[in-house]
Design an enzyme around this catalytic site. Structure first.
Site, PDB file in Angstrom:
ATOM      1  N   SER A  65       0.802  -1.226   0.000  1.00  0.00           N
ATOM      2  CA  SER A  65       0.000   0.000   0.000  1.00  0.00           C
ATOM      3  C   SER A  65       0.832   1.272   0.000  1.00  0.00           C
ATOM      4  O   SER A  65       0.321   2.347  -0.336  1.00  0.00           O
ATOM      5  CB  SER A  65      -0.945   0.006   1.212  1.00  0.00           C
ATOM      6  OG  SER A  65      -0.212  -0.139   2.417  1.00  0.00           O
ATOM      7  N   ASP A 357      -2.147   8.482   7.902  1.00  0.00           N
ATOM      8  CA  ASP A 357      -3.122   7.667   8.631  1.00  0.00           C
ATOM      9  C   ASP A 357      -2.383   6.744   9.594  1.00  0.00           C
ATOM     10  O   ASP A 357      -1.237   7.009   9.953  1.00  0.00           O
ATOM     11  CB  ASP A 357      -4.051   6.912   7.672  1.00  0.00           C
ATOM     12  CG  ASP A 357      -3.300   5.910   6.789  1.00  0.00           C
ATOM     13  OD1 ASP A 357      -2.125   5.602   7.071  1.00  0.00           O
ATOM     14  OD2 ASP A 357      -3.910   5.420   5.808  1.00  0.00           O
ATOM     15  N   HIS A 360       0.413   4.908   6.958  1.00  0.00           N
ATOM     16  CA  HIS A 360       1.060   5.469   5.771  1.00  0.00           C
ATOM     17  C   HIS A 360       1.488   6.912   5.969  1.00  0.00           C
ATOM     18  O   HIS A 360       0.809   7.675   6.659  1.00  0.00           O
ATOM     19  CB  HIS A 360       0.104   5.387   4.579  1.00  0.00           C
ATOM     20  CG  HIS A 360      -0.463   4.020   4.368  1.00  0.00           C
ATOM     21  ND1 HIS A 360      -1.714   3.652   4.841  1.00  0.00           N
ATOM     22  CD2 HIS A 360       0.054   2.927   3.761  1.00  0.00           C
ATOM     23  CE1 HIS A 360      -1.941   2.385   4.520  1.00  0.00           C
ATOM     24  NE2 HIS A 360      -0.882   1.928   3.870  1.00  0.00           N
TER      25      HIS A 360
END
Length: 392
Positions: A65, A357, A360
């Site tokens: 991600s 977040d 990340h």
């Protein structure tokens, strides 16, 4: 070049003669404006308005991600970010499936080496998309091990990502005469391993790996699988690789919140696990660069994302950051107990936060890492940086 829009947004001004006096080594430790100056040197100092040829013909990305640019959008997965406020600072302010407020590290790298945005693999399956400048196969929740992230639903593991590339290669072969030369000159970025810890080894209630392997043995298992898949890519014809290390996972808001870490500290036990993996990855780079396995016709580079991230977390003000221990968007302790939810209201000054977040970083952080990969010292990119790699 598009990366300048980010600089303009930050309202920085500078003179060309001044820019030319700086190098990337000035990043440690200096105020944020020096980072901007360095980037300006890279993208502007060529002099005229004519576009420079790309430093690599294409870039192919395999990862999780941190570099996913939308592959999970069409998967039945909880690991998706195709909703606001994700993408709030991206071009147009719309979510794309990137797990950040804006651009990822590979977005910035692509701009620095002169490539246009490359599509997510999932966007190419129906055809009609240019794949000759590269494709991004990264998938949120994906890992080196097949079972990693299974509790989050569908995702592309490293094995699946390599298989997806094989499908792309069939299409590329129809559109290029000298596929061998094209492959040999293209850039491969691999950023995997993070989920094998945070969405596998560090979740003992869901996975058995921590009861079967001690941390060194688990790192060995990861490197064994990683090497096998990497050599598959080498066997397809790639010759220029950048292998990103695992970051300081013990410092992300998710881990800080889960373990109730005191302010200013990280979970050292988790960081030590990451370093075990990274030490082995760097040794793998040395071995591949000198081993007969690759006939010494390839170059492998280790990207020290761990070291760069620790430097930023240790000296945040030197890089323009003020908040290092909580997400800009999230819920609970450290804004990391629940990650950024749809239509949540994020923090106002996002470029002052290291983390977007629970897991990340912000695009401000991603820009610095991309710069250090592009033109940094051996402590950032070993044994050479991307700029040097492009000249081989």
């Amino acid at each position: 070049m598009r990366v300048l829009h980010f600089l303009e947004h930050k309202n920085f001004r500078f003179e060309k003669d001044l820019m030319m006096s700086f190098t990337i080594q000035s990043l440690i430790p200096v105020p944020w404006f020096v980072v901007v100056v360095v980037l300006a040197v890279v993208v502007i100092a060529s002099g005229d308005d004519s576009p420079e040829p790309a430093m690599f013909p294409a870039m192919f990305v395999f990862g999780d991600s941190l570099v996913d640019n939308g592959n999970n959008n069409r998967l039945n997965s909880l690991a998706r970010s195709n909703y606001l406020p994700y993408g709030i600072d991206f071009d147009g302010g719309q979510p794309t499936g990137r797990f950040s407020n804006g651009k990822t590290i590979v977005d910035f790298i692509g701009e620095l080496i002169g490539l246009p945005d490359i599509p997510a693999y999932i966007e190419t399956v129906d055809g009609g998309v240019d794949i000759l400048r590269g494709v991004n196969y990264a998938s949120a929740a994906g890992g080196i091990l097949e079972e990693t992230g299974r509790h989050l639903g569908e995702r592309f593991s490293m094995r699946r990502q390599v298989e997806n590339f094989e499908k792309t290669l069939m299409e590329i072969s129809r559109g290029i005469e000298s596929v061998k030369e094209y492959m040999a000159k293209s850039l491969v970025v691999v950023s995997l391993g993070n989920n094998d810890y945070i969405n596998n080894y560090l979740k003992p209630s869901l996975f058995l790996t921590s009861s079967i392997y001690d941390p060194p043995s688990f790192a060995d298992l990861l490197l064994s699988n990683f090497t096998s898949h990497l050599l598959e890519l080498y066997g397809k014809g790639f010759r220029k690789f950048v292998l990103a290390g695992v970051g300081p996972l013990g410092c992300i808001p998710d881990q800080l919140a889960a373990r109730a870490v005191p302010p200013g500290e990280c979970v050292e036990e988790v960081n030590e696990m990451a370093q075990l993996f990274n030490d082995r990855l760097k040794s793998l780079v040395d071995r591949l660069n000198s081993d007969n396995i690759t006939a010494r016709d390839a170059v492998f580079v280790y990207g020290n994302t761990y070291g760069a991230a620790v430097d930023i977390l240790t000296n945040p003000f030197a890089y323009g950051f003020e908040v290092t221990d909580r997400g800009c968007c999230g819920v609970g302790r450290n804004r990391g107990e629940i990650t950024c939810l749809p239509l949540a209201v994020p923090c106002a000054f996002r470029d002052r936060h290291v983390f977007w977040d629970a897991f990340h970083p912000t695009q401000a952080f991603n820009l610095i890492i991309a710069l250090r990969a592009f033109n940094g010292s051996k402590s950032d990119c070993y044994p050479i940086n991307l700029s040097q790699l492009s000249r081989l």
